[in-house]
Write a protein that holds these residues in place. Sequence first.
Motif, PDB file in Angstrom:
ATOM      1  N   ALA A  81      38.921  45.173  34.497  1.00  0.00           N
ATOM      2  CA  ALA A  81      39.394  45.703  35.782  1.00  0.00           C
ATOM      3  C   ALA A  81      39.421  47.222  35.782  1.00  0.00           C
ATOM      4  O   ALA A  81      39.863  47.853  34.824  1.00  0.00           O
ATOM      5  CB  ALA A  81      40.785  45.157  36.084  1.00  0.00           C
ATOM      6  N   LEU A  87      35.692  43.699  37.735  1.00  0.00           N
ATOM      7  CA  LEU A  87      36.643  43.728  38.848  1.00  0.00           C
ATOM      8  C   LEU A  87      36.733  45.177  39.312  1.00  0.00           C
ATOM      9  O   LEU A  87      37.648  45.931  38.947  1.00  0.00           O
ATOM     10  CB  LEU A  87      38.017  43.208  38.410  1.00  0.00           C
ATOM     11  CG  LEU A  87      38.104  41.729  38.061  1.00  0.00           C
ATOM     12  CD1 LEU A  87      39.509  41.369  37.595  1.00  0.00           C
ATOM     13  CD2 LEU A  87      37.723  40.859  39.250  1.00  0.00           C
ATOM     14  N   VAL A  94      42.752  44.338  43.781  1.00  0.00           N
ATOM     15  CA  VAL A  94      43.161  43.427  42.720  1.00  0.00           C
ATOM     16  C   VAL A  94      44.684  43.336  42.674  1.00  0.00           C
ATOM     17  O   VAL A  94      45.374  44.352  42.692  1.00  0.00           O
ATOM     18  CB  VAL A  94      42.619  43.901  41.359  1.00  0.00           C
ATOM     19  CG1 VAL A  94      43.133  43.014  40.235  1.00  0.00           C
ATOM     20  CG2 VAL A  94      41.088  43.904  41.376  1.00  0.00           C
TER      21      VAL A  94
END
Length: 390
Positions: A81, A87, A94
């Motif tokens: 992420a 991501l 998120v």
Amino acid sequence: MNAFPAPVSRGLRTAVLFPPERPLRLEAGGTLSGVRVAYEEYGRPDPERANTVFVCHALTGNSHVARHGSDDLPGWWEEMAGPGRPLDTDHLHVVCANVLGGCAGTTGPWSPGTRGRPLGADFPDITVGDMVAVHRRLLHHLGSPGLRAVVGGSLGGMQALEWLLRHPGDARQFLLVATGARLSADGLAAHAAGRAAIRSDPYFADGRYADEPTARGPVDGLGVARMIAHLTYMSAGSLEAKFGRRHQPSGIADGKAYGPYAVERYLEHQARTFVARFDANSYLRLTAAMDRYDAFARPPAVVPAAARTPEVHLFSFESDRLFTASDTAHLTDRLTTLGVPLTHHRDRTSQAGHDAFLLRVPGYLDAVASALGSPLRTGLPFPVGSRVEG
């Protein structure tokens, strides 16, 4: 005694859900109201909030997926992420929340009861379905009822699977990582041994160790539980390659003697760091919920007519001991029988075992990025891979 949560990111937020007139009805019986949920958000939602991805964390994780900036604490999934990662927070919004029953800000055994002391042993049994119910209510609270994707690894993958089977219309995609529909006997045995270690600790006090302000709690038993569990997170090959039979000088730290083997010292280090950030009663409740989970023991929901059938992407690792090839085959067979559109990426390059899902494994990360349509970038803005959470 430790105070939970441990030091947290500046991005931590909390919400109080399920008022007394509309409590959370637990699948095992009973209710909870005034449920406090710790969560973090990364990136910006688009006007329709259709770019929201919910991340479900693993057994001992928390809401802090990644840094919010170079001055922030490291997260547990830095490889996954952030800007330019699978991501991609330049394009995706998120959200990740500490699970119900955890000890990183969400209601759990460490939460205060009516006497002002932690609930401890009085905290009720919970299920993976209860965790998902809290996640869904949080998203409603945030104004994000429809999701681009639900992503989770290990216990987080079980949450994502439960979400898919019970609420398939909630997301366009479900990404199930290093997980299965149920634990094998090997996984059940490791959890059972860990819980026995905790309960046999003389400071466990039937789970009421927090009632004595000066009590140390079952830190030795919890540390042993972590050592046992860690053996399921690493493969035999990775242990051999990393440590072999290499010796290190014996010594004493924190009043304890440490063994001569490098692998022994490694496990002892894992135990020491773990007990500083986790609660034994949370460990008991969460491992029991993971043990009880059997995804296909009851019929799944039907995709609403107004919603398109979601895409499902499964990511597995050949070196994974906790969720082996037979566990993956069971999951894929059942999903295929249900007619779920399924893409399976199986990594055969990493020898890291179960923890490979948290690490830099290029083919796997590329496959996740491809599923989400995220262009990966090189030259990441801050160091990665700082913490591994089983």
